[in-house]
Design a protein around this motif. Sequence first.
Motif, PDB file in Angstrom:
ATOM      1  N   ASP A 244       2.409  -9.440   1.067  1.00 14.93           N
ATOM      2  CA  ASP A 244       2.782  -7.997   0.821  1.00 14.93           C
ATOM      3  C   ASP A 244       4.419  -8.140   0.279  1.00 14.93           C
ATOM      4  OD1 ASP A 244       3.895  -8.377   3.299  1.00 14.93           O
ATOM      5  OD2 ASP A 244       2.761  -6.628   4.166  1.00 14.93           O
ATOM      6  N   GLU A 245       5.120  -8.823   1.065  1.00 12.69           N
ATOM      7  CA  GLU A 245       6.761  -8.770   0.967  1.00 12.69           C
ATOM      8  C   GLU A 245       7.114  -9.832  -0.141  1.00 12.69           C
ATOM      9  OE1 GLU A 245      10.560 -10.069   3.842  1.00 12.69           O
ATOM     10  OE2 GLU A 245       8.603 -10.012   4.689  1.00 12.69           O
ATOM     11  N   VAL A 246       6.260 -10.927  -0.457  1.00  9.11           N
ATOM     12  CA  VAL A 246       6.474 -11.687  -1.569  1.00  9.11           C
ATOM     13  C   VAL A 246       6.201 -11.044  -2.858  1.00  9.11           C
ATOM     14  CG1 VAL A 246       5.802 -13.765  -2.628  1.00  9.11           C
ATOM     15  CG2 VAL A 246       6.000 -13.753  -0.178  1.00  9.11           C
ATOM     16  N   ILE A 247       5.166 -10.009  -2.784  1.00 15.70           N
ATOM     17  CA  ILE A 247       4.608  -9.475  -4.188  1.00 15.70           C
ATOM     18  C   ILE A 247       5.673  -8.253  -4.428  1.00 15.70           C
ATOM     19  CG2 ILE A 247       3.073  -8.239  -5.315  1.00 15.70           C
ATOM     20  CD1 ILE A 247       0.959 -10.009  -3.836  1.00 15.70           C
TER      21      ILE A 247
ATOM     22  N   GLY B 227       5.940  -2.767  -0.312  1.00 16.96           N
ATOM     23  CA  GLY B 227       7.320  -2.976   0.549  1.00 16.96           C
ATOM     24  C   GLY B 227       6.996  -2.319   1.776  1.00 16.96           C
ATOM     25  N   ALA B 228       6.425  -1.006   1.653  1.00 20.65           N
ATOM     26  CA  ALA B 228       6.064  -0.102   2.904  1.00 20.65           C
ATOM     27  C   ALA B 228       5.215  -1.033   3.896  1.00 20.65           C
ATOM     28  CB  ALA B 228       5.178   0.971   2.566  1.00 20.65           C
ATOM     29  N   SER B 229       4.167  -1.652   3.126  1.00 15.20           N
ATOM     30  CA  SER B 229       3.399  -2.574   4.340  1.00 15.20           C
ATOM     31  C   SER B 229       4.331  -3.670   5.139  1.00 15.20           C
ATOM     32  CB  SER B 229       2.324  -3.460   3.360  1.00 15.20           C
ATOM     33  OG  SER B 229       1.615  -4.228   4.112  1.00 15.20           O
ATOM     34  N   ALA B 230       5.190  -4.231   4.031  1.00  7.79           N
ATOM     35  CA  ALA B 230       5.976  -5.299   4.795  1.00  7.79           C
ATOM     36  C   ALA B 230       6.923  -4.907   5.646  1.00  7.79           C
ATOM     37  CB  ALA B 230       6.866  -6.033   3.609  1.00  7.79           C
ATOM     38  N   LEU B 231       7.207  -3.432   5.625  1.00  7.33           N
ATOM     39  CA  LEU B 231       8.205  -2.692   6.844  1.00  7.33           C
ATOM     40  C   LEU B 231       7.277  -2.525   7.796  1.00  7.33           C
ATOM     41  CD1 LEU B 231      10.339  -0.501   4.491  1.00  7.33           C
ATOM     42  CD2 LEU B 231      10.972  -2.672   5.588  1.00  7.33           C
ATOM     43  N   VAL B 232       6.108  -2.125   7.910  1.00  7.19           N
ATOM     44  CA  VAL B 232       4.951  -2.103   9.112  1.00  7.19           C
ATOM     45  C   VAL B 232       5.046  -3.506   9.697  1.00  7.19           C
ATOM     46  CG1 VAL B 232       2.704  -1.448   9.736  1.00  7.19           C
ATOM     47  CG2 VAL B 232       3.944  -0.079   8.184  1.00  7.19           C
TER      48      VAL B 232
END
Length: 177
Positions: free
Chosen positions: A15-18, A62-67
């Motif tokens: 998620d963060e990479v994409i 990005g929201a998923s990576a923040l979680v």
Amino acid sequence: MQTLFRAIDRVMRLDEVIASLALFGLFLVAIANVFMRYLFSSPLAWSEEILQLLMVWATFLGASALVRRNEHVLIGLLGDKLPPRLSRWNTRIFNIGVVMLCALAMLFWGLELLPFSRFRSTPMLQIPYYWIHVAIPISAAMMLYHGLVRLITDDRGVASPDATADLLTADVLNTKE
């Protein structure tokens, strides 16, 4: 079994990479459009559609990576006033619980949106809106996974992503024995 959980954790880190790649692509397309518009008086007609697609993907993943990194918006007013033992449960119930409830709502409504998105497409490039809106349920599923990992690991591995994967694997292996 341990390799399975490590593989799942590596996939969930995409998620963060994409999101980063989508944000970088958004920057490149926007700069290219400005460059073409002001230097050559010939803007890129397709840029708005690509920017929309990249913005949605960057936002939701990005929201998923923040979680996953526990860097999302938190409400600390009550937690600061409670004793440490109660503060931990406050964090678990409100922080993780609210995020998981919101992710469930996103997953449900995101899946409800997809059938309608198949029949509409962008005017210029004819990209089906399905490919824009599919970021919503994908992000929600990843948020649910990250929240579940946080609940299972009891917030012990929040500081380092590798520690989270190791703690999850150790907890699962210990429950099997």
